[in-house]
Design an enzyme around this catalytic site. Structure first.
Site, PDB file in Angstrom:
ATOM      1  N   ILE A  22      -5.178  11.124 -30.994  1.00  0.00           N
ATOM      2  CA  ILE A  22      -4.425   8.658 -31.144  1.00  0.00           C
ATOM      3  C   ILE A  22      -4.790   8.323 -30.308  1.00  0.00           C
ATOM      4  O   ILE A  22      -3.736   7.628 -30.666  1.00  0.00           O
ATOM      5  CB  ILE A  22      -2.628   9.337 -30.924  1.00  0.00           C
ATOM      6  CG1 ILE A  22      -2.875  10.365 -28.506  1.00  0.00           C
ATOM      7  CG2 ILE A  22      -2.146  10.037 -31.623  1.00  0.00           C
ATOM      8  CD1 ILE A  22      -0.962   9.882 -28.320  1.00  0.00           C
ATOM      9  N   ASP A  52      -5.462  -3.338 -13.180  1.00  0.00           N
ATOM     10  CA  ASP A  52      -5.847  -3.550 -14.455  1.00  0.00           C
ATOM     11  C   ASP A  52      -5.047  -3.788 -15.639  1.00  0.00           C
ATOM     12  O   ASP A  52      -4.982  -3.213 -17.184  1.00  0.00           O
ATOM     13  CB  ASP A  52      -7.002  -1.937 -15.352  1.00  0.00           C
ATOM     14  CG  ASP A  52      -7.830  -2.367 -16.128  1.00  0.00           C
ATOM     15  OD1 ASP A  52      -8.302  -3.416 -16.559  1.00  0.00           O
ATOM     16  OD2 ASP A  52      -7.765  -1.257 -16.715  1.00  0.00           O
ATOM     17  N   CYS A  78      -7.109  10.405 -26.162  1.00  0.00           N
ATOM     18  CA  CYS A  78      -5.514  11.550 -25.811  1.00  0.00           C
ATOM     19  C   CYS A  78      -4.958  11.887 -27.166  1.00  0.00           C
ATOM     20  O   CYS A  78      -5.533  11.796 -28.472  1.00  0.00           O
ATOM     21  CB  CYS A  78      -4.924   9.732 -25.734  1.00  0.00           C
ATOM     22  SG  CYS A  78      -3.160  10.183 -24.392  1.00  0.00           S
TER      23      CYS A  78
END
EC number: 2.7.11.21
Length: 683
Positions: A47, A163, A55
């Site tokens: 995904i 981030d 992932c």
């Protein structure tokens, strides 16, 4: 643009082309196994893919769907990269907030390391912006509120994300923000510490990271990134975006950006963005000051975001009443824990100091990175989890299923398996006498009730009797408990609750699926499970409570605003909170005296637990370690709910055979009730 750790700004300008670390991660096996916890995961489709990991969608052996972040061990070439991964895991494990991606599990095999995370069905804001090009201000107002709530929680735990960007801000199936990827996060030893590392994603890096590395940086870098995110959502691209990284840095240094004339953006939004994109970090506003900005108090404020936003621009109402705006604003702010006086999330274990032990063979993860107990947060968004039964639940089941039926065998199992619970020092030290105590309670009732008043009398009797029966059961005076019939009716208990008492009150859901709110003005509003009946109850100090029952379609105008608020509570709990127990069918108790619904009449916070008392005399204690004990209205039966959400019923008369852990909890409950009864006498 991928996140990078940069030694000098110029190194990011002409990076050497090389294979992504994620390319080293081949598709993992279909069946994955956490050997320590004996949990199996079935791997499905890929995904997503980032610079360092891939992932996959996975399903555990309980049917829960998660995301598995897979890192190839081949990509961890040196101690520095290993420590970086350990740091990411430990920081993420310590997070528990409704707007931060949930950390579920962590394990490894000979090839990969697997981080099992909460699945965010609606992907990232980056993908949303690619489809939509620009978002409306009501959407940005809602999303920014949740982003700021997550940042406030992180900063309180002395964690800088470093981030924050569109690609790391996910949306769950209800379109709530979920911040993830703690690969560049930094944990400060104290609020004054400064970090020196130059790191981040070029479009989002704060100027003090790039150009003031000698002085270092702190929490304010996340606020700069939040300003970049807000600009990008409204305009369609980051403010300093350019094809050349060198040009991006030049623009950041000069603080060179503008608002396009062809984009309709309010003056309030421009002002807030400008305050966040201030070069001097010391004059950027605090998170609570940001939420107090005019941008969050003008225009339309949504309480939720519809799925329509995933593919098209939503049409918002042209006007909104002040009360509706404020109610929605307060609701979203309280849920995210942002705004003065608000906080959200659960204080989980603080990140451990990283271990630098030598690693044998192919093993990379230290044992401390695979926690044996997964603590479910009080407020949790996402699929309900059904982990492996805990030692407590296993022991309780063993006790109930004991084949020889002897108390001795049950004592052994419960005492050996349970974890210890240490109550506070007892305020009640006298030995409990046998059955005469209940009789003497009745004999002394008349003289002592004059001290507690008419309305409190029944409550005082309930509290005292429950405390005495617990004491007698603990001292093995079981003959004192056999004079009354055992409970034959099912015992209701609170399965979900959320505290907005700073604004409205405490909302809750019972095990029969009915929902209620105990308002700050000493009223209760109840909603039946089928949403057909509404019950309104006043809590007068000296007279009997009088409930008013209405069909849901014919609620009087005077309580409609409370009903609307109750529906907000119901919606929030339905979408965001896990039940205290795994899904079961509960029989609704019969009420021999009236047709009214049960409701929460009292709640009390202590150092060890929160206590709830229902209107029929049921007591519930939710301990801070997420174990719960429910005592029936006649104190004949208890229900134990462990932190893995398993439910076990036990007769109180067998208390002398319970584990030391459970007995300690019952002693604490008894002491709390005794203390409460004493306060009622003198208040």
């Amino acid at each position: 643009m991928a996140s990078v750790a940069i030694k000098e700004p110029k190194t990011a300008i002409t990076p050497k082309k090389k294979s992504k670390a994620s390319r080293l991660c081949f598709t993992p096996p279909t069946n994955l196994h956490n050997n320590k916890k004996n949990i199996f995961y079935t791997r499905y489709d890929c995904i997503g893919e980032g610079g360092f990991a891939r992932c996959f969608r996975v399903k555990d052996n309980y049917g829960n769907i998660y995301a598995a972040k897979v890192i190839a061990k081949r990509s961890l070439q040196n101690d520095k990269t290993k420590l970086k991964l350990f740091g990411e895991i430990k920081v993420h494990q310590s997070m528990s907030h409704p707007n931060i991606v949930g950390f579920i599990d962590c394990f490894e095999d000979s090839t990969n390391i697997y981080l099992i995370l909460e699945l965010c069905e609606h992907k990232s804001l980056m993908e949303l912006l690619r489809k939509r090009k620009q978002l409306t201000e009501p959407e940005v107002r809602y999303l920014m509120m949740q982003i700021l709530g997550a940042l406030k929680y992180m900063h309180k735990k002395r964690v800088i994300h470093r981030d924050l960007k569109l690609g790391n801000i996910m949306l769950d199936e209800s379109n709530n923000v979920k911040i993830g990827d703690f690969g560049l996060a930094a944990l400060l030893m104290d609020d004054e510490e400064r970090k020196m590392t130059i790191c981040g994603t070029p479009n989002y890096i704060a100027p003090e990271i790039l150009f003031n590395s000698k002085e270092g940086h702190s929490f304010e870098v996340d606020l700069w990134s939040a300003g970049v995110v807000m600009y990008a959502l409204l305009i369609g691209k980051p403010p300093f975006q350019d094809k050349e990284v060198k040009t991006i840095y030049r623009k950041i240094k000069a603080n060179s950006y503008s608002f396009p004339s062809n984009v309709d953006i309010s003056a309030e939004a421009k002002d807030l963005i400008s305050s966040l994109l201030t070069h001097d970090p010391s004059i950027r506003p605090s998170i609570d000051d940001i939420v107090d900005h005019e941008f969050f108090h003008t225009g339309y404020m949504a309480s939720t975001l519809p799925d329509e936003i995933l593919h098209s621009m939503p049409i918002w109402p042209s006007s909104q009443s002040k009360s509706s705006f404020q109610r929605n604003l307060d609701f979203v702010a309280s849920a995210s824990g942002v705004g003065f006086g608000n906080s959200a999330g659960v204080e989980k274990n603080k990140p451990y100091a990283l271990r630098t032990d030598e690693v044998d063979n192919d093993r990379i993860l230290p044992s401390v990175l695979s926690p044996r107990d997964r603590v479910n947060p009080v407020m949790k968004i996402g699929p309900e989890t059904k982990p492996v039964p805990s030692k407590l639940s296993t022991a309780l089941h063993a006790a109930r299923k004991s084949t020889d039926g002897s108390l001795g065998s049950r004592v052994k199992v419960l005492r050996e398996e349970s974890q210890s619970f240490v109550p506070t020092k007892s305020a009640v030290t006298e030995q409990v006498e046998p059955i005469q105590l209940i009789r003497s309670l009745s004999a002394n009732t008349v003289s002592r009730l004059s001290k507690v008043g008419n309305m409190k009398s029944d409550i005082w009797i309930s509290v005292k009797k429950t405390a005495l029966k617990i004491g007698m059961a603990l001292e093995a005076h079981t003959h004192a408990l056999t004079s009354e019939d055992a409970d034959s009716e099912p015992v209701l208990f609170i399965t979900k609750w959320v505290d907005y008492s700073n604004k409205y009150g405490l909302g809750y859901q019972l095990s029969d699926e009915s929902v209620g709110v105990h308002f700050n003005d000493d009223t209760s509003l109840l909603f039946s499970a089928d949403e057909e009946v509404v019950e309104y109850a006043l809590h007068p100090k000296d007279t009997e409570i009088k409930p008013y029952i209405y069909p849901a379609s014919k609620v009087p105008e005077s309580i409609r605003s409370k009903l609307q608020l109750l529906k907000h509570f119901k919606s929030y709990m339905g979408q965001n909170l896990s039940k205290a127990v795994q899904d079961e069918s509960f029989e609704k108790p019969k009420n021999s005296t009236s047709n009214t619904m049960l409701f929460m009449q009292h709640y009390l916070r202590t150092r060890q637990a929160i206590m709830f008392r229902l209107s029929n005399g049921i007591f519930q204690f939710n301990f801070l370690d997420h174990r719960k004990v429910v005592i029936s209205s006649t104190a004949r039966k208890i229900i134990v709910l462990d932190k893995e959400r398993e439910r076990v019923e036990l007769p109180l008369q067998e208390a002398s055979a319970f584990s030391e852990d459970l007995r300690s909890r019952l002693k604490y409950i008894r002491e709390t009730l005794e203390s409460w009864a004493s306060k009622m006498e003198v208040s």
